[in-house]
Design a protein around this motif. Structure first.
Motif, PDB file in Angstrom:
ATOM      1  N   ARG A 180       4.264   5.800  -5.459  1.00 34.56           N
ATOM      2  CA  ARG A 180       4.272   5.850  -6.930  1.00 34.56           C
ATOM      3  C   ARG A 180       3.318   6.927  -7.443  1.00 34.56           C
ATOM      4  O   ARG A 180       3.631   7.661  -8.368  1.00 34.56           O
ATOM      5  CB  ARG A 180       3.916   4.506  -7.510  1.00 34.56           C
ATOM      6  CG  ARG A 180       5.063   3.536  -7.431  1.00 34.56           C
ATOM      7  CD  ARG A 180       4.728   2.221  -8.070  1.00 34.56           C
ATOM      8  NE  ARG A 180       5.854   1.308  -7.946  1.00 34.56           N
ATOM      9  CZ  ARG A 180       5.788   0.027  -8.171  1.00 34.56           C
ATOM     10  NH1 ARG A 180       4.653  -0.534  -8.534  1.00 34.56           N
ATOM     11  NH2 ARG A 180       6.840  -0.735  -8.025  1.00 34.56           N
ATOM     12  N   ARG A 181       2.125   6.978  -6.836  1.00 35.73           N
ATOM     13  CA  ARG A 181       1.156   8.000  -7.266  1.00 35.73           C
ATOM     14  C   ARG A 181       1.693   9.403  -7.026  1.00 35.73           C
ATOM     15  O   ARG A 181       1.395  10.324  -7.791  1.00 35.73           O
ATOM     16  CB  ARG A 181      -0.168   7.805  -6.542  1.00 35.73           C
ATOM     17  CG  ARG A 181      -0.993   6.687  -7.135  1.00 35.73           C
ATOM     18  CD  ARG A 181      -2.388   6.632  -6.537  1.00 35.73           C
ATOM     19  NE  ARG A 181      -2.738   5.245  -6.396  1.00 35.73           N
ATOM     20  CZ  ARG A 181      -3.019   4.632  -5.249  1.00 35.73           C
ATOM     21  NH1 ARG A 181      -3.032   5.294  -4.131  1.00 35.73           N
ATOM     22  NH2 ARG A 181      -3.289   3.363  -5.206  1.00 35.73           N
ATOM     23  N   ARG A 230       3.932   1.579  -1.139  1.00 38.16           N
ATOM     24  CA  ARG A 230       4.571   1.694  -2.467  1.00 38.16           C
ATOM     25  C   ARG A 230       3.623   2.347  -3.465  1.00 38.16           C
ATOM     26  O   ARG A 230       4.027   3.175  -4.274  1.00 38.16           O
ATOM     27  CB  ARG A 230       4.956   0.316  -2.984  1.00 38.16           C
ATOM     28  CG  ARG A 230       6.182  -0.213  -2.355  1.00 38.16           C
ATOM     29  CD  ARG A 230       6.942  -0.915  -3.430  1.00 38.16           C
ATOM     30  NE  ARG A 230       7.857   0.007  -4.053  1.00 38.16           N
ATOM     31  CZ  ARG A 230       9.073   0.231  -3.601  1.00 38.16           C
ATOM     32  NH1 ARG A 230       9.473  -0.346  -2.518  1.00 38.16           N
ATOM     33  NH2 ARG A 230       9.877   1.033  -4.237  1.00 38.16           N
ATOM     34  N   ARG A 231       2.372   1.933  -3.438  1.00 39.58           N
ATOM     35  CA  ARG A 231       1.393   2.501  -4.379  1.00 39.58           C
ATOM     36  C   ARG A 231       1.210   3.998  -4.141  1.00 39.58           C
ATOM     37  O   ARG A 231       1.129   4.773  -5.088  1.00 39.58           O
ATOM     38  CB  ARG A 231       0.067   1.766  -4.240  1.00 39.58           C
ATOM     39  CG  ARG A 231       0.071   0.436  -4.934  1.00 39.58           C
ATOM     40  CD  ARG A 231      -1.345  -0.067  -5.162  1.00 39.58           C
ATOM     41  NE  ARG A 231      -1.470  -1.155  -6.082  1.00 39.58           N
ATOM     42  CZ  ARG A 231      -0.741  -2.250  -6.170  1.00 39.58           C
ATOM     43  NH1 ARG A 231       0.270  -2.418  -5.366  1.00 39.58           N
ATOM     44  NH2 ARG A 231      -0.981  -3.192  -7.052  1.00 39.58           N
ATOM     45  N   ASP A 237       0.832  -1.208   0.000  1.00 34.82           N
ATOM     46  CA  ASP A 237       0.000   0.000   0.000  1.00 34.82           C
ATOM     47  C   ASP A 237       0.866   1.258   0.000  1.00 34.82           C
ATOM     48  O   ASP A 237       0.584   2.211  -0.731  1.00 34.82           O
ATOM     49  CB  ASP A 237      -0.935   0.012   1.215  1.00 34.82           C
ATOM     50  CG  ASP A 237      -2.056  -1.004   1.110  1.00 34.82           C
ATOM     51  OD1 ASP A 237      -2.313  -1.525  -0.002  1.00 34.82           O
ATOM     52  OD2 ASP A 237      -2.670  -1.309   2.155  1.00 34.82           O
TER      53      ASP A 237
END
Length: 97
Positions: free
Chosen positions: A92-93, A88-89, A86
């Motif tokens: 990235r966003r 990492r996501r 979670d």
């Protein structure tokens, strides 16, 4: 047995059709690899982490033992793995990773 949101997949071009990666929400967290010299198997843990972050390698006496150990590891670390995926996501966003 893996938790319901984790699954085995084959990510390498294997002629034997063996599953060699554990995925969670489309992200790989563990990889089983066969040594090219026929010297057995090893597991790479925490493959969702960047190269600069800590990954761990474990020797496996066989493919079946690697699968067994991998599933035990995922069950023990599932909450941490989900949280890291979670994070990492979100990174990235935000363009941070």
């Amino acid at each position: 047995m893996l938790p319901p949101d984790f699954l085995w997949r084959s990510v390498a071009s294997r002629t034997d059709g063996k599953n060699d990666a554990v995925m969670c929400d489309g992200m790989q967290v563990l990889r089983l690899s066969e040594r090219i010299n026929g010297g057995g198997w090893f597991a790479t843990l925490n493959t969702h982490r960047l190269e600069s972050e800590q990954r761990t390698y474990r020797e496996c006496s066989s493919y079946d033992q690697g699968v067994f150990g991998a599933e035990m590891w995922v069950n023990r670390h599932q909450d941490r793995l989900r949280a890291e995926i979670d994070r990492r996501r979100v990174e990235r966003r935000a363009g941070l990773a």
